[in-house]
Design a protein around this motif. Structure first.
Motif, PDB file in Angstrom:
ATOM      1  N   UNK A   1       0.837  -1.206   0.000  1.00  0.00           N
ATOM      2  CA  UNK A   1       0.000   0.000   0.000  1.00  0.00           C
ATOM      3  C   UNK A   1       0.871   1.255   0.000  1.00  0.00           C
ATOM      4  N   UNK A   2       1.937   1.243   0.798  1.00  0.00           N
ATOM      5  CA  UNK A   2       2.856   2.385   0.840  1.00  0.00           C
ATOM      6  C   UNK A   2       3.554   2.572  -0.510  1.00  0.00           C
ATOM      7  N   UNK A   3       3.945   1.470  -1.132  1.00  0.00           N
ATOM      8  CA  UNK A   3       4.593   1.516  -2.444  1.00  0.00           C
ATOM      9  C   UNK A   3       3.619   2.070  -3.480  1.00  0.00           C
ATOM     10  N   UNK A   4       2.386   1.522  -3.500  1.00  0.00           N
ATOM     11  CA  UNK A   4       1.389   1.940  -4.489  1.00  0.00           C
ATOM     12  C   UNK A   4       0.975   3.402  -4.317  1.00  0.00           C
ATOM     13  N   UNK A   5       1.092   3.920  -3.098  1.00  0.00           N
ATOM     14  CA  UNK A   5       0.749   5.325  -2.842  1.00  0.00           C
ATOM     15  C   UNK A   5       1.906   6.268  -3.165  1.00  0.00           C
ATOM     16  N   UNK A   6       3.052   5.730  -3.576  1.00  0.00           N
ATOM     17  CA  UNK A   6       4.190   6.557  -3.966  1.00  0.00           C
ATOM     18  C   UNK A   6       4.919   7.195  -2.803  1.00  0.00           C
ATOM     19  N   UNK A   7       4.885   6.528  -1.643  1.00  0.00           N
ATOM     20  CA  UNK A   7       5.444   7.121  -0.427  1.00  0.00           C
ATOM     21  C   UNK A   7       6.882   6.710  -0.110  1.00  0.00           C
ATOM     22  N   UNK A   8       7.416   5.750  -0.864  1.00  0.00           N
ATOM     23  CA  UNK A   8       8.770   5.270  -0.575  1.00  0.00           C
ATOM     24  C   UNK A   8       9.714   5.653  -1.712  1.00  0.00           C
ATOM     25  N   UNK A   9      10.812   6.339  -1.394  1.00  0.00           N
ATOM     26  CA  UNK A   9      11.756   6.789  -2.427  1.00  0.00           C
ATOM     27  C   UNK A   9      12.745   5.694  -2.807  1.00  0.00           C
ATOM     28  N   UNK A  10      13.373   5.869  -3.965  1.00  0.00           N
ATOM     29  CA  UNK A  10      14.497   5.021  -4.353  1.00  0.00           C
ATOM     30  C   UNK A  10      14.149   3.604  -4.724  1.00  0.00           C
TER      31      UNK A  10
ATOM     32  N   UNK B   1     -10.402  14.051  24.117  1.00  0.00           N
ATOM     33  CA  UNK B   1     -10.071  12.769  24.748  1.00  0.00           C
ATOM     34  C   UNK B   1     -10.033  11.631  23.737  1.00  0.00           C
ATOM     35  N   UNK B   2     -10.723  11.825  22.598  1.00  0.00           N
ATOM     36  CA  UNK B   2     -10.779  10.784  21.562  1.00  0.00           C
ATOM     37  C   UNK B   2     -10.847  11.465  20.201  1.00  0.00           C
ATOM     38  N   UNK B   3     -10.169  10.883  19.218  1.00  0.00           N
ATOM     39  CA  UNK B   3     -10.235  11.407  17.858  1.00  0.00           C
ATOM     40  C   UNK B   3     -10.584  10.282  16.898  1.00  0.00           C
ATOM     41  N   UNK B   4     -11.147  10.673  15.771  1.00  0.00           N
ATOM     42  CA  UNK B   4     -11.395   9.722  14.692  1.00  0.00           C
ATOM     43  C   UNK B   4     -10.131   9.631  13.838  1.00  0.00           C
ATOM     44  N   UNK B   5      -9.840   8.437  13.347  1.00  0.00           N
ATOM     45  CA  UNK B   5      -8.719   8.195  12.447  1.00  0.00           C
ATOM     46  C   UNK B   5      -9.301   7.607  11.166  1.00  0.00           C
ATOM     47  N   UNK B   6      -8.949   8.225  10.029  1.00  0.00           N
ATOM     48  CA  UNK B   6      -9.403   7.719   8.737  1.00  0.00           C
ATOM     49  C   UNK B   6      -8.338   6.794   8.181  1.00  0.00           C
ATOM     50  N   UNK B   7      -8.734   5.530   7.969  1.00  0.00           N
ATOM     51  CA  UNK B   7      -7.806   4.525   7.453  1.00  0.00           C
ATOM     52  C   UNK B   7      -8.081   4.349   5.958  1.00  0.00           C
ATOM     53  N   UNK B   8      -7.089   4.663   5.121  1.00  0.00           N
ATOM     54  CA  UNK B   8      -7.302   4.637   3.678  1.00  0.00           C
ATOM     55  C   UNK B   8      -6.353   3.665   2.989  1.00  0.00           C
ATOM     56  N   UNK B   9      -6.637   3.450   1.724  1.00  0.00           N
ATOM     57  CA  UNK B   9      -5.779   2.645   0.863  1.00  0.00           C
ATOM     58  C   UNK B   9      -5.108   3.583  -0.135  1.00  0.00           C
TER      59      UNK B   9
ATOM     60  N   UNK C   1     -10.326   8.343  -4.782  1.00  0.00           N
ATOM     61  CA  UNK C   1     -10.612   8.007  -3.393  1.00  0.00           C
ATOM     62  C   UNK C   1      -9.355   7.351  -2.835  1.00  0.00           C
ATOM     63  N   UNK C   2      -8.958   7.751  -1.637  1.00  0.00           N
ATOM     64  CA  UNK C   2      -7.737   7.220  -1.043  1.00  0.00           C
ATOM     65  C   UNK C   2      -6.607   8.225  -1.118  1.00  0.00           C
ATOM     66  N   UNK C   3      -5.387   7.755  -0.894  1.00  0.00           N
ATOM     67  CA  UNK C   3      -4.220   8.643  -0.804  1.00  0.00           C
ATOM     68  C   UNK C   3      -3.155   8.264  -1.818  1.00  0.00           C
ATOM     69  N   UNK C   4      -2.568   9.281  -2.442  1.00  0.00           N
ATOM     70  CA  UNK C   4      -1.355   9.108  -3.256  1.00  0.00           C
ATOM     71  C   UNK C   4      -0.506  10.358  -3.088  1.00  0.00           C
ATOM     72  N   UNK C   5       0.785  10.165  -2.941  1.00  0.00           N
ATOM     73  CA  UNK C   5       1.704  11.285  -2.754  1.00  0.00           C
ATOM     74  C   UNK C   5       1.729  12.207  -3.965  1.00  0.00           C
ATOM     75  N   UNK C   6       1.305  11.706  -5.119  1.00  0.00           N
ATOM     76  CA  UNK C   6       1.340  12.486  -6.357  1.00  0.00           C
ATOM     77  C   UNK C   6       0.108  13.364  -6.553  1.00  0.00           C
ATOM     78  N   UNK C   7      -0.935  13.166  -5.760  1.00  0.00           N
ATOM     79  CA  UNK C   7      -2.136  13.991  -5.904  1.00  0.00           C
ATOM     80  C   UNK C   7      -1.875  15.386  -5.359  1.00  0.00           C
ATOM     81  N   UNK C   8      -2.422  16.390  -6.020  1.00  0.00           N
ATOM     82  CA  UNK C   8      -2.325  17.755  -5.522  1.00  0.00           C
ATOM     83  C   UNK C   8      -3.274  17.958  -4.350  1.00  0.00           C
TER      84      UNK C   8
END
Length: 198
Positions: free
Chosen positions: A21-30, A62-70, A83-90
């Motif tokens: 998922x991290x790879x597909x989202x473009x979050x890991x360099x090199x 005391x509590x927060x919501x966390x959004x878990x995405x792909x 829908x979801x996260x990618x490092x390349x999206x503006x």
């Protein structure tokens, strides 16, 4: 030194699908390829392994919501293309991709004042401005006034982009982006206490 996704996942103590998922989202360099294998620099894996836990104790609620995405994928919806996260999206596309539609307790989301967005257990974006919401016919909620306080473009470094001019938003983004944040839920939204008990 380069590691296969299997070796990197073992080093991080996670499933290969979690790392992909991290790879597909473009979050890991090199990254490089050897045939069909994706190779990951050892330094990037070590940086992920050393990432600090999110300092939730500094948040007032005391509590927060966390959004878990792909990783982001294209959708044919009238109000967004992704829908979801990618490092390349503006920032504009990213905000639209993240601000709804979720099955959640909207008042609980709003009360927390901030929604860290996690991908594979790392905070990759931070949403604020969650005071108002809409509900659709499927019982899902969106937050039309949500603001993107910031997001990550490289998780190993990490490199972050702060997108809000509001001082409180900037502080939350700096506090949370790139940190580890574990959450458990059957859906996209999890609720996490900000104070440890016991």
């Amino acid at each position: 030194m380069l590691l296969t996704t299997g070796q990197a996942a073992e080093e991080l103590g996670c499933a290969i699908t979690t790392l992909r998922r991290l790879i597909n989202a473009g979050l890991l360099p090199g990254l490089s390829r050897r045939g069909v294998r994706v190779m990951i620099p050892l330094a990037a894996v070590q940086a992920l392994s050393a990432r600090r836990q999110a300092a939730l104790g500094q948040i007032e609620a005391a509590e927060i919501a966390v959004l878990r995405v792909d990783a982001a994928r294209r959708v044919g919806e009238p109000d967004r293309d992704w829908i979801g996260f990618a490092a390349t999206l503006g920032p504009d596309d990213l905000l639209k991709a993240l601000r709804g539609w979720w099955r959640c307790d909207p008042a609980g989301v709003a009360a927390g004042g901030v929604v860290p967005v996690t991908l594979s257990g790392y905070v990759v974006a931070v949403l604020t401005g969650l005071h108002a919401w809409e509900k659709n016919t499927e019982g899902r909620h969106a937050f039309p006034d949500a603001r993107l306080a910031g997001y990550v473009t490289d998780l190993a470094a990490p490199h972050t982009v702060i997108t809000s001019r509001t001082r409180g938003d900037r502080q939350l983004a700096e506090l949370l982006l790139g940190a580890r944040l574990a959450s458990h839920s059957g859906g996209a939204i999890a609720y996490v206490p900000t104070r440890t008990t016991g």
